[in-house]
Design a protein around this motif. Structure first.
Motif, short mmCIF file in Angstrom:
data_model
loop_
_atom_site.label_atom_id
_atom_site.label_comp_id
_atom_site.label_asym_id
_atom_site.label_seq_id
_atom_site.Cartn_x
_atom_site.Cartn_y
_atom_site.Cartn_z
N SER A 1 3.34 4.94 -1.05
CA SER A 1 2.07 5.65 -1.22
C SER A 1 1.65 5.57 -2.68
CB SER A 1 2.22 7.11 -0.77
OG SER A 1 0.97 7.76 -0.86
N THR A 2 1.78 4.39 -3.24
CA THR A 2 1.56 4.23 -4.68
C THR A 2 0.12 3.90 -5.02
OG1 THR A 2 3.77 3.32 -4.74
CG2 THR A 2 2.49 3.12 -6.74
N TYR A 3 -0.59 3.27 -4.11
CA TYR A 3 -1.90 2.70 -4.45
C TYR A 3 -3.07 3.39 -3.75
CZ TYR A 3 0.97 -0.90 -6.54
OH TYR A 3 1.89 -1.55 -7.33
N GLY A 4 -2.92 4.69 -3.50
CA GLY A 4 -4.03 5.43 -2.92
C GLY A 4 -4.24 5.17 -1.44
N GLN B 1 -2.89 6.46 1.03
CA GLN B 1 -2.91 7.65 1.90
C GLN B 1 -4.35 7.99 2.26
OE1 GLN B 1 -2.20 11.65 0.70
NE2 GLN B 1 -2.04 11.09 -1.45
N GLY B 2 -5.30 7.44 1.50
CA GLY B 2 -6.71 7.58 1.87
C GLY B 2 -6.97 7.08 3.28
N LEU C 1 -6.27 9.88 5.50
CA LEU C 1 -7.31 10.92 5.36
C LEU C 1 -8.58 10.51 6.10
CD1 LEU C 1 -6.78 11.69 1.55
CD2 LEU C 1 -6.24 13.22 3.46
N VAL C 2 -8.94 9.23 6.02
CA VAL C 2 -10.17 8.77 6.66
C VAL C 2 -10.03 8.81 8.19
CG1 VAL C 2 -11.65 6.73 7.04
CG2 VAL C 2 -10.97 7.37 4.70
N PHE D 1 -9.95 -4.13 -2.28
CA PHE D 1 -9.39 -4.50 -3.59
C PHE D 1 -7.98 -5.00 -3.35
CE2 PHE D 1 -7.44 -3.99 -7.70
CZ PHE D 1 -8.47 -4.20 -8.60
N HIS E 1 -6.62 -2.89 -0.46
CA HIS E 1 -6.61 -1.49 -0.86
C HIS E 1 -8.06 -1.04 -0.99
CE1 HIS E 1 -2.31 -1.64 -1.79
NE2 HIS E 1 -2.52 -2.75 -2.47
N GLY E 2 -8.24 0.13 -1.56
CA GLY E 2 -9.61 0.58 -1.84
C GLY E 2 -9.83 2.08 -1.72
N PRO E 3 -9.17 2.78 -0.80
CA PRO E 3 -8.40 2.29 0.35
C PRO E 3 -9.30 1.63 1.39
CG PRO E 3 -8.53 4.69 0.36
CD PRO E 3 -9.21 4.24 -0.89
N ALA F 1 -11.60 3.51 3.82
CA ALA F 1 -12.73 4.20 3.18
C ALA F 1 -13.86 3.20 2.92
CB ALA F 1 -12.29 4.85 1.88
#
Ligand SMILES: [Zn+2]
Lengths: 242, 412
Positions: free
Chosen positions: A17-20, A22-23, A26-27, A150, A195-197, A200
């Motif tokens: 869970s290093t690069y965001g 977990q978004g 959440l989404v 990303f 990523h980006g996440p 999202a």
């Protein structure tokens, strides 16, 4: 899905869970709740067993050593195989994507077995790390708009015959094989470098996961104004010459 | 030991003079403080210059992901009780900026130096510090920074066998891992709100157990060391068990922690805690951070938060609802170009605050806040955001280049 409750499992936040990413959880959670679903989100640390009763499993990106530890613990745990056999949906990003394949190169430079849930194999690229915004066309079978994200990885992921590329890159590197593919999927298991996440930036992929988990063809519409604005901005920005 | 002889060789003297001349020219040309460009020229003329300049001083190095500029300032203020201090107070924290700052302090006794995390090992080798303060390590600038654990490893190798007294945060497992290679460590229980970079044991990869404020690895026995100093609420507890109240002008728990670490550093140089703390109270703002400025009839408090750990600490110090909050995020080179870290920040903590969103990446923030189920308003720029907020105090939280933009706009 049972008891009218969607069970969303976020795998190993202590390691991946290093690069965001977990978004992504959440989404999916937010968009499910906006459709009136009752959502149970389970964050499973790497010293806990993976539940087999989940509907959607999400895995994020992580650094090299945590990736090896995660692969070791997921292989030992073995419950994710059972969940997939039960029809669960899996969506994984970057390091998590590589773990779903047959093997990848670990932090010690050795070939590390993955879970073999996706027909892909990852080697380590010799060139520069792939870092930057990506724009890609998603496999038309999935009926989704352009993919924006990303990327930040060194791995090169080769697809076997039973994995389909998730998308074809217009800008960026994607799987890094030079054939323009990005990510991979089969019926229920998805992997991407984005990523980006990514969910999202591409909320309709989150909806696709929900539709697969709920076994429905459509979901009630929700207000996607801000997602749309962000997508338009990121796509325009990626298309601008650097 | 300081100031009694002149160890600068003729070559080093020329380098210092040339560096100062270039810095002055750069200032005159309106290109900022000139400290970095001056330092670069000086280093080119004499690559050993940093070491030579440091020879003259008792050097204190300060490194961390968050709070290093503020802590450097607090330590500098405290040590002025013991003698003249030179410091890179403006946050130019790579070797060129450090060289430039030290070149400006020929009569100083102490050099209090903020060091970028990536350069700590090298600067510690070059400057033979008497003391090194290590505050925290967490994720930052994901697209280009080294891995957080690799940084800890780099510190650990660089500090092994160092003669410096290391003042280290016992509550951050990565800092403890980094510092424990050093023979002379003084542990400070400075606390740590952000825990998500240290659930995996830095030593063996086992899962960290974190009951209450304690932490340990169940597999290899790596555990929290017993601290000599501690932050306890509004007090610093010294090694004798005496509690000293903290009355900083700077807000927030994190700054109390910075003050506790600074008091421990000051004690190494014979400055007692009450004297050290008293001097820290004079600090009102650090390079614009925490400053309250009048702008368009409102009071804006300027807060810098660059990464998830920094945002978490910042949310804990802002005035309660309904105080309006302006958030500004950019993703230019100095910020890192990947905004994914916004998703590691818990924006539900802003519930009840009117939220206004500006900056290059305001749409990333808008989606983030939408998913966090917050009410917010996206604004074209700071002026529009300020106009939209009710009169009175506004908390403005920005990441690095957004903060610079903000200071320029309000004339700070
Ligand atoms: Zn351990």
């Amino acid at each position: 899905m049972s008891d009218n409750q969607l069970r969303l499992v976020w795998i190993y936040p202590d390691l991946l869970s290093t690069y965001g990413d977990q978004g992504n959880a959440l989404v999916v959670e937010r968009r499910a709740r906006q459709r009136g679903l009752d959502v149970a989100r389970l964050d499973v640390r790497s010293d806990q067993p993976i539940p087999t009763s989940g509907d959607i499993y999400l895995i994020g990106g992580g650094e090299d050593r945590p990736q090896r530890l995660a692969a070791e613990r997921l292989r030992r745990d073995a419950h994710l195989y059972q969940a997939v056999n039960n029809g669960a949906i899996v969506f994984a990003v970057c390091a998590g994507y590589q773990i779903l394949g047959h093997e990848f190169v670990n932090d010690l430079g050795q070939r590390e077995p993955g879970l073999g849930l996706l027909d892909v194999t990852t080697t380590r690229g010799e060139g520069e790390r792939c870092v930057g915004d990506v724009l890609a066309d998603i496999d038309p079978r999935l009926g989704l708009p352009q993919l924006t994200g990303f990327e930040n990885h060194q791995g090169i992921t080769h697809l076997g015959p039973t994995a389909r590329p998730l998308a074809r890159v217009q800008l960026g590197r994607g799987n890094g094989t030079g054939d323009g593919t990005e990510g991979a999927y089969n019926d229920t298991v998805f992997g991407t470098y984005m990523h980006g996440p990514v969910l999202a930036r591409n909320p309709l992929i989150a909806d696709l996961l929900l539709k697969l988990a709920l076994d429905v063809n459509a979901l009630p519409p929700i207000d996607d104004r801000w997602y749309e604005a962000l997508r338009n901005e990121r796509i325009a920005s990626a298309q601008q010459p650097a | 030991m300081a100031g009694n002889s002149d160890p600068l060789t003729p070559r080093a003297k020329i380098a210092v003079t040339a560096g100062k001349a270039v810095a002055a020219a750069s200032r005159a040309a309106g290109r900022g403080s000139g400290s970095v460009i001056g330092g670069r020229v000086a280093l080119k003329l004499d690559p050993d210059l940093l070491a030579r300049l440091a020879q003259n001083l008792d050097v204190i190095l300060v490194s961390a992901t968050n709070g290093k500029t503020t802590t450097t300032r607090l330590i500098a203020e405290a040590l002025r009780a013991a003698g003249p201090v030179v410091s890179n107070a403006l946050g130019a924290n790579m070797p060129a900026g450090i060289t430039s700052a030290l070149a400006g302090g020929s009569d100083a006794r102490y050099g209090v130096i903020e060091v970028d995390e990536k350069y700590l090992a090298g600067v510690a080798r070059d400057t033979a510090p008497k003391c090194i303060a290590l505050l925290n390590l967490s994720r930052d600038q994901l697209d280009r920074a080294a891995e957080t654990r690799m940084l800890a490893e780099n510190w650990r190798e660089g500090l092994a066998g160092s003669k410096a007294v290391v003042i280290a945060n016992a509550d951050d497992p990565l800092v403890v891992w980094a510092a424990s290679s050093s023979p002379n460590v003084i542990w400070v229980a400075a606390g740590q709100m952000w825990k998500d970079d240290a659930w995996s044991c830095p030593s063996c990869g086992g899962v960290m157990q974190r009951p209450g404020d304690d932490w340990f690895c169940g597999e290899c026995g790596f555990r929290r060391p017993t601290p000599s100093w501690a932050l306890s609420g509004d007090h610093v507890i010294d090694p004798h068990g005496s509690a000293w109240p903290i009355h900083l002008q700077l807000p927030g728990r994190a700054n109390k922690a910075n003050a506790a670490s600074s008091a421990a550093v000051a004690a190494v140089f014979g400055v007692p805690p009450q004297v050290a703390l008293e001097r820290m109270y004079a600090v009102q703002a650090v390079a614009g951070r925490y400053d309250v400025v009048q702008f368009m009839g409102r009071d804006l408090r300027l807060l810098l938060a660059k990464n998830p750990a920094g945002w978490l600490e910042t949310f804990s110090l802002i005035d309660p609802p309904p105080t309006p909050v302006i958030l500004s995020v950019n993703a230019r080179g100095a910020d890192g170009t990947d905004t994914s870290w916004l998703w590691d920040v818990d924006y539900t903590r802003l519930t009840g605050h009117p939220i206004f969103v500006v900056g290059d990446r305001k749409l990333d923030l808008a989606v983030r806040l939408e998913v966090a189920n917050q009410h917010f308003q996206v604004c074209e720029n700071l002026d529009q955001a300020v106009q939209s907020a009710p009169p009175g105090r506004i908390e403005v939280i920005a990441n690095y280049t957004a903060f610079q933009d903000l200071r320029r706009r309000v004339g700070n």
